[in-house]
Design a protein around this motif. Structure first.
Motif, short mmCIF file in Angstrom:
data_model
loop_
_atom_site.label_atom_id
_atom_site.label_comp_id
_atom_site.label_asym_id
_atom_site.label_seq_id
_atom_site.Cartn_x
_atom_site.Cartn_y
_atom_site.Cartn_z
N LEU A 273 0.81 -1.22 0.00
CA LEU A 273 0.00 0.00 0.00
C LEU A 273 0.84 1.27 0.00
N ASN A 274 2.16 1.11 0.04
CA ASN A 274 3.03 2.29 0.06
C ASN A 274 2.91 3.12 -1.20
N ALA A 275 2.55 2.49 -2.30
CA ALA A 275 2.44 3.20 -3.58
C ALA A 275 1.14 3.98 -3.70
N GLY A 276 0.25 3.83 -2.73
CA GLY A 276 -1.02 4.55 -2.79
C GLY A 276 -2.19 3.59 -2.64
N PRO A 277 -3.41 4.12 -2.57
CA PRO A 277 -4.60 3.27 -2.42
C PRO A 277 -4.74 2.26 -3.55
N LEU A 278 -5.19 1.08 -3.22
CA LEU A 278 -5.36 0.03 -4.21
C LEU A 278 -6.34 0.44 -5.31
N VAL A 279 -7.36 1.22 -4.95
CA VAL A 279 -8.38 1.60 -5.93
C VAL A 279 -7.82 2.48 -7.02
N GLU A 280 -6.67 3.10 -6.77
CA GLU A 280 -6.08 3.98 -7.77
C GLU A 280 -4.98 3.29 -8.56
N GLY A 281 -4.71 2.03 -8.24
CA GLY A 281 -3.65 1.30 -8.93
C GLY A 281 -4.18 0.50 -10.11
#
Length: 298
Positions: A273-281
């Motif tokens: 999750l360090n790269a950002g919210p899952l919904v935005e990946g």
């Protein structure tokens, strides 16, 4: 020619009014909790599209329909697992979980314990009326010994659960208790719980005026004492919090019992999750498969 740039419009209470009016009994303590949550979100200026409200089953669990945020009305005792999924899918959301003492401390108590030990970053508000209200007045996990109810007409023989002591023992990093008859104080506790990074538990005395004639507003008012009024009380002292949690009778503490800020929230401990919210990946799942899944569930 200079062009004026309009300032973002401030959140107001009207923005949080749900599409459905509450159907609680007149005088129900849950009205006070709803009002305090709305006031807290306005004070903190959290846009309603950045909030998700999750509930289980019970009078208080109709809450998501009465507030204008994203929300889900889930199964009896299962609000916390759903809220965990919401938070891990989009950890930038403010996730509020609402329910009652039967929902949370009865069928849902296992999820309650594990959500606390995982330190999921959400605020769990339990509207504790010490009775099963939706099913018209049976003994709940927090009903006092000897209380006469529909399910125990000769008096409750089971000792009540102590939600505050349980939360402290299970590892909740923010533990507080409010009273719906103390609006300003309750609003402040909700704001603190939202701002806390980790699992925040708020047990709220929310009198059931229809089925619980023991634990009324009149009964609570002379007994509740704010921990904040004691200048010597230290909310970082776990042992002192446990000691205060055991007080019940002529003096019942309300306020913030305990808070620790050194434990990472679950989403912070998960590297993916360090790269950002899952919904935005990039899910790498074909859009048609995603849509078919959404269609099936919605």
């Amino acid at each position: 020619m200079a062009t004026d740039i309009a300032a973002p419009r401030q959140m107001a209470l009207v923005d949080l009014k749900g599409k459905v009016d509450p159907d609680w009994c007149p005088g129900c303590g849950d009205f006070g909790v709803l009002s305090a949550v709305q006031k807290a979100l306005v004070d903190l200026q959290i846009p309603n599209h950045r909030v998700c409200t999750i509930s289980g089953i019970g009078c208080s669990s109709n809450f998501p329909g009465f507030i204008n945020t994203y929300g889900m009305h889930t199964l009896h005792g299962r609000s916390l697992p759903v809220a965990t999924g919401v938070k891990l899918a989009n950890h930038e959301l403010t996730v509020l979980v609402t329910g009652g003492d039967g929902d949370g401390f009865g069928i849902g108590v296992g999820h309650f314990v594990h959500a606390m030990r995982r330190n999921i970053d959400l605020l769990y508000i339990v509207m504790d009326n010490q009775i099963y209200g939706l099913t018209t007045g049976q003994t709940s996990p927090t009903s006092r010994l000897g209380m006469k109810t529909k399910s125990m007409p000769f008096g409750n023989v089971e000792p009540p659960i102590n939600p505050i002591t349980l939360a402290l023992s299970a590892g909740a990093t923010f533990v507080a208790r409010g009273f719906s008859g103390e609006q300003k104080h309750l609003t402040d506790l909700i704001k603190q719980g939202i701002q806390h990074n980790g699992f925040s538990f708020l047990d709220v005395f929310s009198p059931c005026v229809t089925y619980n004639h023991d634990n009324t507003y009149q009964w609570f008012r002379p007994r509740v004492k704010k921990l904040e009024d004691d200048a010597a009380y230290d909310a970082t002292d776990w042992g002192a919090a446990v000691e205060r949690s055991l007080l019940w009778g002529e003096e019942i503490p309300i306020g913030k019992f305990f808070e620790r800020t050194d434990a990472p929230a679950l989403h912070s401990a998960e590297p993916v999750l360090n790269a950002g919210p899952l919904v935005e990946g990039n899910t790498r799942i074909p859009p048609d498969v995603v849509q078919s899944f959404i269609d099936e569930l919605m």
